[in-house]
Scaffold this motif. Sequence first.
Motif, PDB file in Angstrom:
ATOM      1  N   PRO A   1       1.021  -1.254  -0.167  1.00  0.00           N
ATOM      2  CA  PRO A   1       0.114   0.353   0.182  1.00  0.00           C
ATOM      3  C   PRO A   1       0.568   1.186  -0.095  1.00  0.00           C
ATOM      4  O   PRO A   1       0.150   2.107  -0.338  1.00  0.00           O
ATOM      5  N   ASP A   2       2.049   1.137   0.622  1.00  0.00           N
ATOM      6  CA  ASP A   2       2.446   1.945   0.385  1.00  0.00           C
ATOM      7  C   ASP A   2       4.204   1.611   0.531  1.00  0.00           C
ATOM      8  O   ASP A   2       4.871   1.676   1.385  1.00  0.00           O
ATOM      9  N   VAL A   3       4.909   2.356  -0.260  1.00  0.00           N
ATOM     10  CA  VAL A   3       6.504   2.012  -1.365  1.00  0.00           C
ATOM     11  C   VAL A   3       7.569   2.236  -0.752  1.00  0.00           C
ATOM     12  O   VAL A   3       8.405   2.284  -0.193  1.00  0.00           O
ATOM     13  N   GLU A   4       7.009   4.211   0.455  1.00  0.00           N
ATOM     14  CA  GLU A   4       7.837   4.335   0.814  1.00  0.00           C
ATOM     15  C   GLU A   4       8.540   3.430   2.009  1.00  0.00           C
ATOM     16  O   GLU A   4       9.548   3.378   3.381  1.00  0.00           O
ATOM     17  N   ALA A   5       7.610   2.477   2.484  1.00  0.00           N
ATOM     18  CA  ALA A   5       7.484   1.835   4.084  1.00  0.00           C
ATOM     19  C   ALA A   5       8.019   0.382   3.464  1.00  0.00           C
ATOM     20  O   ALA A   5       8.261  -0.505   4.317  1.00  0.00           O
ATOM     21  N   PHE A   6       8.538   0.261   2.460  1.00  0.00           N
ATOM     22  CA  PHE A   6       8.641  -1.273   2.261  1.00  0.00           C
ATOM     23  C   PHE A   6      10.262  -1.476   2.148  1.00  0.00           C
ATOM     24  O   PHE A   6      10.808  -0.325   0.876  1.00  0.00           O
ATOM     25  N   PRO A   7      10.929  -2.107   2.953  1.00  0.00           N
ATOM     26  CA  PRO A   7      12.305  -1.833   3.371  1.00  0.00           C
ATOM     27  C   PRO A   7      12.965  -2.667   1.751  1.00  0.00           C
ATOM     28  O   PRO A   7      13.032  -3.358   1.252  1.00  0.00           O
ATOM     29  N   GLY A   8      13.861  -1.823   0.919  1.00  0.00           N
ATOM     30  CA  GLY A   8      14.509  -1.635   0.146  1.00  0.00           C
ATOM     31  C   GLY A   8      13.877  -1.603  -1.031  1.00  0.00           C
ATOM     32  O   GLY A   8      14.460  -2.120  -1.942  1.00  0.00           O
ATOM     33  N   HIS A   9      12.946  -0.796  -0.491  1.00  0.00           N
ATOM     34  CA  HIS A   9      12.234  -0.627  -2.504  1.00  0.00           C
ATOM     35  C   HIS A   9      12.788   0.635  -3.308  1.00  0.00           C
ATOM     36  O   HIS A   9      13.805   1.027  -2.789  1.00  0.00           O
ATOM     37  N   ILE A  10      13.127  -0.394  -4.742  1.00  0.00           N
ATOM     38  CA  ILE A  10      14.002   0.622  -5.255  1.00  0.00           C
ATOM     39  C   ILE A  10      12.790   1.013  -6.376  1.00  0.00           C
ATOM     40  O   ILE A  10      11.686   1.243  -6.914  1.00  0.00           O
ATOM     41  N   ALA A  11      13.000   2.908  -6.128  1.00  0.00           N
ATOM     42  CA  ALA A  11      11.887   3.718  -7.241  1.00  0.00           C
ATOM     43  C   ALA A  11      12.261   4.096  -8.470  1.00  0.00           C
ATOM     44  O   ALA A  11      13.630   4.871  -8.781  1.00  0.00           O
ATOM     45  N   CYS A  12      12.123   3.699  -9.801  1.00  0.00           N
ATOM     46  CA  CYS A  12      12.515   3.064 -10.422  1.00  0.00           C
ATOM     47  C   CYS A  12      11.518   4.432 -10.990  1.00  0.00           C
ATOM     48  O   CYS A  12      11.951   4.981 -12.595  1.00  0.00           O
ATOM     49  N   ALA A  13      10.812   4.621 -10.917  1.00  0.00           N
ATOM     50  CA  ALA A  13       9.514   6.416 -11.131  1.00  0.00           C
ATOM     51  C   ALA A  13       9.554   6.844  -9.279  1.00  0.00           C
ATOM     52  O   ALA A  13       8.549   6.017  -9.107  1.00  0.00           O
ATOM     53  N   SER A  14       9.550   7.778  -9.354  1.00  0.00           N
ATOM     54  CA  SER A  14       9.492   8.518  -8.572  1.00  0.00           C
ATOM     55  C   SER A  14       8.255   8.794  -7.611  1.00  0.00           C
ATOM     56  O   SER A  14       7.556   8.900  -6.531  1.00  0.00           O
ATOM     57  N   SER A  15       6.931   8.674  -9.194  1.00  0.00           N
ATOM     58  CA  SER A  15       5.675   8.915  -9.211  1.00  0.00           C
ATOM     59  C   SER A  15       5.097   8.236  -8.544  1.00  0.00           C
ATOM     60  O   SER A  15       3.601   7.825  -8.065  1.00  0.00           O
ATOM     61  N   THR A  16       5.911   6.348  -8.328  1.00  0.00           N
ATOM     62  CA  THR A  16       5.538   5.098  -7.671  1.00  0.00           C
ATOM     63  C   THR A  16       4.939   5.558  -6.225  1.00  0.00           C
ATOM     64  O   THR A  16       5.558   6.170  -5.166  1.00  0.00           O
ATOM     65  N   ARG A  17       3.470   5.030  -5.708  1.00  0.00           N
ATOM     66  CA  ARG A  17       2.948   5.467  -4.397  1.00  0.00           C
ATOM     67  C   ARG A  17       2.794   3.807  -3.478  1.00  0.00           C
ATOM     68  O   ARG A  17       2.974   3.712  -2.940  1.00  0.00           O
ATOM     69  N   SER A  18       2.144   3.266  -4.597  1.00  0.00           N
ATOM     70  CA  SER A  18       1.530   1.644  -4.259  1.00  0.00           C
ATOM     71  C   SER A  18       1.493   0.463  -5.743  1.00  0.00           C
ATOM     72  O   SER A  18       2.172   1.095  -6.237  1.00  0.00           O
ATOM     73  N   GLU A  19       1.870  -0.687  -4.804  1.00  0.00           N
ATOM     74  CA  GLU A  19       2.414  -1.410  -5.918  1.00  0.00           C
ATOM     75  C   GLU A  19       2.026  -3.145  -5.652  1.00  0.00           C
ATOM     76  O   GLU A  19       1.485  -3.303  -4.657  1.00  0.00           O
ATOM     77  N   LEU A  20       2.023  -3.422  -7.060  1.00  0.00           N
ATOM     78  CA  LEU A  20       1.399  -4.625  -6.629  1.00  0.00           C
ATOM     79  C   LEU A  20       2.016  -6.197  -7.764  1.00  0.00           C
ATOM     80  O   LEU A  20       2.218  -5.323  -8.935  1.00  0.00           O
ATOM     81  N   VAL A  21       2.646  -6.642  -7.261  1.00  0.00           N
ATOM     82  CA  VAL A  21       3.947  -7.452  -8.094  1.00  0.00           C
ATOM     83  C   VAL A  21       3.730  -9.089  -7.885  1.00  0.00           C
ATOM     84  O   VAL A  21       3.437  -9.341  -7.205  1.00  0.00           O
ATOM     85  N   LEU A  22       3.301  -9.411  -8.928  1.00  0.00           N
ATOM     86  CA  LEU A  22       2.659 -11.207  -8.786  1.00  0.00           C
ATOM     87  C   LEU A  22       3.586 -12.080  -9.881  1.00  0.00           C
ATOM     88  O   LEU A  22       4.402 -11.565 -10.442  1.00  0.00           O
ATOM     89  N   PRO A  23       4.415 -13.618  -8.617  1.00  0.00           N
ATOM     90  CA  PRO A  23       5.298 -14.118  -9.735  1.00  0.00           C
ATOM     91  C   PRO A  23       4.167 -14.734 -10.820  1.00  0.00           C
ATOM     92  O   PRO A  23       3.142 -15.049 -10.644  1.00  0.00           O
ATOM     93  N   VAL A  24       5.283 -15.001 -12.103  1.00  0.00           N
ATOM     94  CA  VAL A  24       4.243 -15.839 -12.557  1.00  0.00           C
ATOM     95  C   VAL A  24       4.939 -16.557 -13.298  1.00  0.00           C
ATOM     96  O   VAL A  24       6.464 -16.960 -13.607  1.00  0.00           O
ATOM     97  N   TRP A  25       4.120 -18.094 -13.433  1.00  0.00           N
ATOM     98  CA  TRP A  25       5.100 -19.205 -14.115  1.00  0.00           C
ATOM     99  C   TRP A  25       4.621 -20.433 -15.043  1.00  0.00           C
ATOM    100  O   TRP A  25       2.853 -19.422 -15.135  1.00  0.00           O
ATOM    101  N   ASN A  26       5.500 -20.714 -14.991  1.00  0.00           N
ATOM    102  CA  ASN A  26       4.578 -21.485 -16.443  1.00  0.00           C
ATOM    103  C   ASN A  26       4.131 -22.889 -15.457  1.00  0.00           C
ATOM    104  O   ASN A  26       3.736 -22.842 -15.172  1.00  0.00           O
TER     105      ASN A  26
END
Length: 151
Positions: free
Chosen positions: A88-113
């Motif tokens: 919900p808050d990328v600033e609070a995520f340990p080790g967050h990488i700011a690829c874009a300074s505008s990003t505030r929240s993120e959803l990442v899903l692993p993809v399997w074959n």
Amino acid sequence: MPADYETLAKTIAALTEGETDEVALMATVTCEVHHSDSRFDWTGFYRAVAPELLKIGPYQGGHGCLQIPFSRGVCGAAARTGEVQLVPDVEAFPGHIACASSTRSELVLPVWNGQGNLIGVFDIDSDQPDAFTQEDAEQLAGILAQVFGRL
């Protein structure tokens, strides 16, 4: 307006039917998902290309990071743990990488074959805080399994 996941799943299924090229599938999924919801500011794949390393794949939005080690950031955490990352808050995520300074929240899903191998992660960024829900995660996981599970 939130994504209409039922229509999105049907559209992606129709567009990707019979396709087996991983990059073509990633490009199509990215385009359809990105344009389905105004919360989605950056949408794309990071491909697992070497042990412990993700590299940028097809995406929509501003530029992304070119490579991300499994040891860093939200995408790395999804690849490393095999678990969905709903942040919900990328600033609070340990080790967050700011690829874009505008990003505030993120959803990442692993993809399997279909063999159960991690082929990458699907990353959605929003410029809104707390933009994603558990339903988003579940619906998108279903779409990814439908598309990439047949590879």
